[in-house]
Motif scaffolding. Structure first.
Motif, PDB file in Angstrom:
ATOM      1  N   MET A   1     -21.876  28.064 -45.597  1.00  0.00           N
ATOM      2  CA  MET A   1     -23.139  27.799 -46.282  1.00  0.00           C
ATOM      3  C   MET A   1     -24.166  27.164 -45.344  1.00  0.00           C
ATOM      4  O   MET A   1     -25.335  27.509 -45.347  1.00  0.00           O
ATOM      5  CB  MET A   1     -22.899  26.895 -47.503  1.00  0.00           C
ATOM      6  N   LYS A   2     -23.704  26.221 -44.510  1.00  0.00           N
ATOM      7  CA  LYS A   2     -24.632  25.551 -43.597  1.00  0.00           C
ATOM      8  C   LYS A   2     -25.298  26.539 -42.652  1.00  0.00           C
ATOM      9  O   LYS A   2     -26.518  26.511 -42.452  1.00  0.00           O
ATOM     10  CB  LYS A   2     -23.907  24.462 -42.812  1.00  0.00           C
ATOM     11  N   ASN A   3     -24.506  27.416 -42.041  1.00  0.00           N
ATOM     12  CA  ASN A   3     -25.078  28.412 -41.134  1.00  0.00           C
ATOM     13  C   ASN A   3     -26.039  29.335 -41.865  1.00  0.00           C
ATOM     14  O   ASN A   3     -27.051  29.764 -41.307  1.00  0.00           O
ATOM     15  CB  ASN A   3     -23.968  29.223 -40.459  1.00  0.00           C
ATOM     16  N   LEU A   4     -25.710  29.640 -43.118  1.00  0.00           N
ATOM     17  CA  LEU A   4     -26.564  30.524 -43.911  1.00  0.00           C
ATOM     18  C   LEU A   4     -27.916  29.866 -44.155  1.00  0.00           C
ATOM     19  O   LEU A   4     -28.965  30.508 -44.022  1.00  0.00           O
ATOM     20  CB  LEU A   4     -25.869  30.853 -45.234  1.00  0.00           C
ATOM     21  N   ILE A   5     -27.909  28.593 -44.510  1.00  0.00           N
ATOM     22  CA  ILE A   5     -29.170  27.870 -44.722  1.00  0.00           C
ATOM     23  C   ILE A   5     -29.970  27.795 -43.426  1.00  0.00           C
ATOM     24  O   ILE A   5     -31.185  28.026 -43.415  1.00  0.00           O
ATOM     25  CB  ILE A   5     -28.890  26.451 -45.268  1.00  0.00           C
ATOM     26  N   TYR A   6     -29.293  27.500 -42.351  1.00  0.00           N
ATOM     27  CA  TYR A   6     -29.964  27.431 -41.043  1.00  0.00           C
ATOM     28  C   TYR A   6     -30.623  28.773 -40.719  1.00  0.00           C
ATOM     29  O   TYR A   6     -31.800  28.823 -40.341  1.00  0.00           O
ATOM     30  CB  TYR A   6     -28.953  27.059 -39.956  1.00  0.00           C
ATOM     31  N   ASN A   7     -29.875  29.856 -40.866  1.00  0.00           N
ATOM     32  CA  ASN A   7     -30.396  31.183 -40.520  1.00  0.00           C
ATOM     33  C   ASN A   7     -31.533  31.603 -41.439  1.00  0.00           C
ATOM     34  O   ASN A   7     -32.541  32.164 -40.982  1.00  0.00           O
ATOM     35  CB  ASN A   7     -29.269  32.216 -40.562  1.00  0.00           C
ATOM     36  N   ARG A   8     -31.372  31.357 -42.733  1.00  0.00           N
ATOM     37  CA  ARG A   8     -32.448  31.685 -43.683  1.00  0.00           C
ATOM     38  C   ARG A   8     -33.721  30.936 -43.334  1.00  0.00           C
ATOM     39  O   ARG A   8     -34.818  31.494 -43.330  1.00  0.00           O
ATOM     40  CB  ARG A   8     -32.020  31.296 -45.111  1.00  0.00           C
TER      41      ARG A   8
ATOM     42  N   GLU B   1     -29.588  20.822 -42.666  1.00  0.00           N
ATOM     43  CA  GLU B   1     -29.520  22.146 -42.028  1.00  0.00           C
ATOM     44  C   GLU B   1     -30.901  22.791 -41.970  1.00  0.00           C
ATOM     45  O   GLU B   1     -31.270  23.410 -40.965  1.00  0.00           O
ATOM     46  CB  GLU B   1     -28.545  23.057 -42.782  1.00  0.00           C
ATOM     47  N   ALA B   2     -31.651  22.645 -43.051  1.00  0.00           N
ATOM     48  CA  ALA B   2     -33.014  23.188 -43.059  1.00  0.00           C
ATOM     49  C   ALA B   2     -33.875  22.484 -42.015  1.00  0.00           C
ATOM     50  O   ALA B   2     -34.670  23.124 -41.310  1.00  0.00           O
ATOM     51  CB  ALA B   2     -33.623  23.041 -44.450  1.00  0.00           C
ATOM     52  N   ILE B   3     -33.708  21.181 -41.901  1.00  0.00           N
ATOM     53  CA  ILE B   3     -34.455  20.423 -40.894  1.00  0.00           C
ATOM     54  C   ILE B   3     -34.050  20.860 -39.486  1.00  0.00           C
ATOM     55  O   ILE B   3     -34.896  21.020 -38.599  1.00  0.00           O
ATOM     56  CB  ILE B   3     -34.222  18.909 -41.087  1.00  0.00           C
ATOM     57  N   ARG B   4     -32.769  21.070 -39.278  1.00  0.00           N
ATOM     58  CA  ARG B   4     -32.280  21.508 -37.966  1.00  0.00           C
ATOM     59  C   ARG B   4     -32.896  22.852 -37.571  1.00  0.00           C
ATOM     60  O   ARG B   4     -33.129  23.132 -36.385  1.00  0.00           O
ATOM     61  CB  ARG B   4     -30.750  21.623 -37.991  1.00  0.00           C
ATOM     62  N   ALA B   5     -33.209  23.664 -38.571  1.00  0.00           N
ATOM     63  CA  ALA B   5     -33.803  24.982 -38.310  1.00  0.00           C
ATOM     64  C   ALA B   5     -35.318  24.925 -38.147  1.00  0.00           C
ATOM     65  O   ALA B   5     -35.939  25.947 -37.838  1.00  0.00           O
ATOM     66  CB  ALA B   5     -33.438  25.943 -39.442  1.00  0.00           C
ATOM     67  N   GLY B   6     -35.906  23.746 -38.369  1.00  0.00           N
ATOM     68  CA  GLY B   6     -37.339  23.621 -38.108  1.00  0.00           C
ATOM     69  C   GLY B   6     -38.200  23.101 -39.236  1.00  0.00           C
ATOM     70  O   GLY B   6     -39.419  22.951 -39.077  1.00  0.00           O
ATOM     71  N   ILE B   7     -37.612  22.818 -40.392  1.00  0.00           N
ATOM     72  CA  ILE B   7     -38.395  22.284 -41.517  1.00  0.00           C
ATOM     73  C   ILE B   7     -38.891  20.875 -41.202  1.00  0.00           C
ATOM     74  O   ILE B   7     -38.128  20.036 -40.727  1.00  0.00           O
ATOM     75  CB  ILE B   7     -37.555  22.283 -42.809  1.00  0.00           C
TER      76      ILE B   7
ATOM     77  N   LYS C   1     -34.686  29.456 -40.495  1.00  0.00           N
ATOM     78  CA  LYS C   1     -35.272  29.851 -39.213  1.00  0.00           C
ATOM     79  C   LYS C   1     -36.011  31.181 -39.354  1.00  0.00           C
ATOM     80  O   LYS C   1     -37.133  31.339 -38.864  1.00  0.00           O
ATOM     81  CB  LYS C   1     -34.183  29.955 -38.143  1.00  0.00           C
ATOM     82  N   SER C   2     -35.395  32.135 -40.042  1.00  0.00           N
ATOM     83  CA  SER C   2     -36.029  33.439 -40.244  1.00  0.00           C
ATOM     84  C   SER C   2     -37.308  33.309 -41.058  1.00  0.00           C
ATOM     85  O   SER C   2     -38.312  33.968 -40.767  1.00  0.00           O
ATOM     86  CB  SER C   2     -35.059  34.391 -40.951  1.00  0.00           C
ATOM     87  N   PHE C   3     -37.268  32.460 -42.078  1.00  0.00           N
ATOM     88  CA  PHE C   3     -38.439  32.295 -42.940  1.00  0.00           C
ATOM     89  C   PHE C   3     -39.598  31.682 -42.157  1.00  0.00           C
ATOM     90  O   PHE C   3     -40.734  32.167 -42.239  1.00  0.00           O
ATOM     91  CB  PHE C   3     -38.090  31.415 -44.142  1.00  0.00           C
ATOM     92  N   ILE C   4     -39.314  30.633 -41.416  1.00  0.00           N
ATOM     93  CA  ILE C   4     -40.366  29.973 -40.638  1.00  0.00           C
ATOM     94  C   ILE C   4     -40.986  30.932 -39.629  1.00  0.00           C
ATOM     95  O   ILE C   4     -42.211  30.938 -39.427  1.00  0.00           O
ATOM     96  CB  ILE C   4     -39.795  28.724 -39.929  1.00  0.00           C
TER      97      ILE C   4
END
Length: 220
Positions: free
Chosen positions: A1-8, A36-42, A10-13
């Motif tokens: 789930m964590k990787n999925l949130i990260y990937n979603r 996880e969302a923050i790690r991806a750039g939120i 990052k792709s959205f941003i």
């Protein structure tokens, strides 16, 4: 789930136009998911409930901005101004006055937006367009409130024409308010659109979108 949130996330941003900020709507999401969302750039976290944000923010403990995006009751204002950096859902003079008074007690300034009920739906929060200028006039006289934009929900409909119409009306209100009150560059945010309508909102001028499902997936 964590990787999925990260990937979603990052792709959205990466997919939204430059200049559009993405708020992660974190209602009922736990701190690990938010991180996880923050790690991806939120950089912006939105919460609907004061109590939930109060419990979650210390666990997240990250350099992000916290926005109140749910209806704010006056009896929760005292706690809210200690938790949130921005209240997006000011929808009355009474609420604005309550926030101002509580901020004055703490000698604290807070950023606010006015929530517009553009569809005039009685079951929804937000101020009707014809009362918007009175609320704005009050807020800009408050010493501790900094008006930074408008927020709107949009109709609960799949009709794209209706969504375009309503988001366009909010955009027009935004520029009318900016001109009428000679507001400077700090009045900059047009917060419109969620996971089901963000693309239309962006087409109509939104520069802040509130995204939950498209980042975190459906809530259980």
């Amino acid at each position: 789930m964590k990787n999925l949130i990260y990937n979603r996330t990052k792709s959205f941003i990466e997919a939204v136009p430059k200049g559009v900020k993405v708020l992660a709507a974190a209602k009922k999401r736990d701190a690990a998911e938010v991180l996880e969302a923050i790690r991806a750039g939120i950089k912006i976290i939105g919460e609907n409930y004061v109590q939930e944000a109060q419990a979650k923010r210390p666990l997240v403990n990250a350099d992000v901005s916290w926005h109140m995006i749910g209806s704010l009751q006056k009896n929760k204002v005292k706690k809210a101004i200690q938790i949130f950096d921005v209240v997006e859902t000011v929808d009355s003079i009474d609420l604005a006055d309550c926030i101002e008074k509580e901020c004055a007690k703490l000698n604290k300034n807070i950023c606010v937006m006015v929530e517009v009920n553009i569809a005039r739906e009685p079951q929804k929060a937000g101020i009707f367009p014809e009362r918007l200028k009175k609320v704005v006039e009050f807020i800009i006289k408050c010493r501790h409130l900094r008006l930074i934009g408008l927020m709107a929900m949009g109709s609960l409909t799949d009709n794209k024409d209706i969504l375009h119409k309503h988001f366009k009306e909010v955009r027009n209100l935004f520029y009318d308010i900016k001109e009428t009150f000679s507001l400077n560059s700090s009045f900059e945010y047009l917060s419109m659109g969620m996971s089901s309508s963000y693309d239309i909102a962006i087409q109509e001028g939104a520069n802040l979108v509130r995204i939950g499902t498209a980042i975190f997936g459906p809530r259980e």
